[in-house]
Design an enzyme around this catalytic site. Sequence first.
Site, mmCIF file in Angstrom:
data_model
loop_
_atom_site.group_PDB
_atom_site.id
_atom_site.type_symbol
_atom_site.label_atom_id
_atom_site.label_comp_id
_atom_site.label_asym_id
_atom_site.label_seq_id
_atom_site.Cartn_x
_atom_site.Cartn_y
_atom_site.Cartn_z
ATOM 1 N N HIS A 209 54.146 46.045 -0.579
ATOM 2 C CA HIS A 209 54.608 44.710 -0.995
ATOM 3 C C HIS A 209 55.900 44.354 -0.261
ATOM 4 C CE1 HIS A 209 51.509 44.201 -4.008
ATOM 5 N NE2 HIS A 209 51.717 45.445 -4.398
ATOM 6 N N LYS B 138 53.453 54.006 -4.863
ATOM 7 C CA LYS B 138 54.435 52.922 -4.782
ATOM 8 C C LYS B 138 55.166 52.949 -3.452
ATOM 9 C CE LYS B 138 55.113 50.414 -7.752
ATOM 10 N NZ LYS B 138 54.352 49.178 -8.102
ATOM 11 N N GLU C 82 47.807 46.899 -0.196
ATOM 12 C CA GLU C 82 47.542 45.545 -0.709
ATOM 13 C C GLU C 82 47.042 44.576 0.356
ATOM 14 O OE1 GLU C 82 50.508 46.980 -0.595
ATOM 15 O OE2 GLU C 82 51.970 45.654 0.345
ATOM 16 N N ARG D 21 51.687 57.607 -11.753
ATOM 17 C CA ARG D 21 50.483 57.813 -10.944
ATOM 18 C C ARG D 21 50.794 58.739 -9.770
ATOM 19 N NH1 ARG D 21 49.010 51.643 -9.819
ATOM 20 N NH2 ARG D 21 51.287 51.572 -9.837
ATOM 21 N N ASP E 204 53.012 39.021 -12.476
ATOM 22 C CA ASP E 204 53.531 39.482 -11.182
ATOM 23 C C ASP E 204 53.548 38.366 -10.141
ATOM 24 O OD1 ASP E 204 50.755 39.479 -11.130
ATOM 25 O OD2 ASP E 204 50.614 41.177 -9.768
ATOM 26 N N ASP F 192 37.833 28.467 -15.609
ATOM 27 C CA ASP F 192 38.166 28.624 -14.185
ATOM 28 C C ASP F 192 37.931 27.282 -13.511
ATOM 29 O OD1 ASP F 192 38.218 29.579 -11.328
ATOM 30 O OD2 ASP F 192 38.245 31.546 -12.281
ATOM 31 N N ARG G 261 32.297 31.105 -9.981
ATOM 32 C CA ARG G 261 32.718 32.163 -10.907
ATOM 33 C C ARG G 261 32.161 31.874 -12.305
ATOM 34 N NH1 ARG G 261 33.840 36.327 -8.267
ATOM 35 N NH2 ARG G 261 34.688 37.214 -10.183
ATOM 36 N N TYR H 225 51.097 51.343 -1.490
ATOM 37 C CA TYR H 225 51.431 49.942 -1.753
ATOM 38 C C TYR H 225 52.848 49.729 -1.219
ATOM 39 C CZ TYR H 225 47.634 49.444 -5.226
ATOM 40 O OH TYR H 225 46.419 49.379 -5.862
ATOM 41 N N VAL I 267 48.762 38.389 -17.691
ATOM 42 C CA VAL I 267 48.595 39.433 -16.665
ATOM 43 C C VAL I 267 49.142 38.935 -15.321
ATOM 44 C CG1 VAL I 267 46.926 40.966 -15.543
ATOM 45 C CG2 VAL I 267 46.544 40.244 -17.892
ATOM 46 N N ALA I 268 49.075 37.625 -15.117
ATOM 47 C CA ALA I 268 49.516 37.047 -13.827
ATOM 48 C C ALA I 268 51.037 37.022 -13.686
ATOM 49 C CB ALA I 268 48.937 35.650 -13.687
#
Length: 366
Positions: A96, A75, A118, A15, A270, A198, A203, A94, A267-268
Amino acid sequence: MTVGIPKEIKNNESRVGMTPAGVFELVHKDHKVFVQTGAGEGSGFFDEDYKQVGAVILDTIGQVYSMSEMIVKVKEPIEEEYGLIQEGQVIFTYFHFASSEPLTKAMIESGAICIAYETVEDEEGTLPLLTPMSEVAGRMAIQQGAKYLEKPKKGRGVLLGGVPGVPPGRVLVLGAGIVGIQAAKMAAGLGAHVTILDINMKRLRYVNDVMPSHVVTEFSNEYNIRKHVRTHDLIVGGVLVKGAKAPNLITRDMLKTMHPGTVIVDVAVDQGGCVETTRPTTHEDPIYIIDDVVHYSVANMPGAVPYTSTVALTNVTLPYVLALANKGWRKACAEDGSLKKGLNIVEGEVIFKEIIEAFGWDAAMA
Ligand SMILES: NC(=O)c1ccc[n+]([C@@H]2O[C@H](COP(=O)([O-])OP(=O)(O)OC[C@H]3O[C@@H](n4cnc5c(N)ncnc54)[C@H](O)[C@@H]3O)[C@@H](O)[C@H]2O)c1
């Protein structure tokens, strides 16, 4: 202001911090934009595209850092870049920080103004510069899941949409947040049967209102998860508990109850993943198999679609970049509470207190 767009040098990062459309906007506001040669190539933007909208192309990353008052990236800076960052320079990217003490110390020493994508937070408490990456990952989860459900990829051999006379595949989505809703939407679009769970009734009500009737909502609890993992072909993990490790909603013993060839896209990952057997993988080697269940858990899914990810990211960063360039960081942050929340380290001082807590530092030290 002089704004620099370096080429990302972190492994496998294609990116870029700004598209030609962003450069166009800045140049029209009389700012000077320096783009490192080849910076946009990985995302499909070439030097000529940037030149046409008024950017100056520079040969080296060192030139970009030394000639720019503000650097716009994707990044966090890696070690080779630490020495290039200058005192008083604005770095918008980002970061982090909580995941890297060496990076944090280097940025404190640099004396730069580090504004982290973030932690920019709007009035509703959402994180507008993280949202597009969750949107990309949620949609990609179905694309990847569909691929790994194919037999040659070790999956169950199920076509998500089914065909006339054959029922569609079944997709279980854990979490009805940004990732979950985008995944459900893509799966429903392919004609799959979707169950989305959920713990937040708001939601679920929203999903129930906006999705077609083959997307079914249910409350997330262990009973329902145990029941559904046995009958679904593709499971998407999109759970987030803010500031905490993701809960292990799918435990190791549940794998044996699934059909062989079931695919889990966590996907979670991270945040540690919502499946007990999740461990981070890479785009080069994205899957592994436990108990005949295919696990896909790439920690930077948007990296595989750099064109879409770059455009999605820069769509949301550009208004902030323009404010920073037009007003300078002090005025821009004073006038916009969302942007102010992005201030993490300012001229050697840690402003974002969670960083100090993350490393167990004495507050006086930072
Ligand atoms: N792997 C990648 O490349 C990648 C890319 C983008 C985002 N992510 C990660 O995906 C995760 C989800 O992100 P998001 O933006 O959708 O978050 P979000 O906050 O929009 O949604 C999370 C949802 O999980 C729900 N939830 C919490 N506990 C639950 C439980 N026990 N059961 C079911 N649902 C539960 C919440 O109520 C919320 O609706 C995050 O960890 C994020 O960092 C990963």
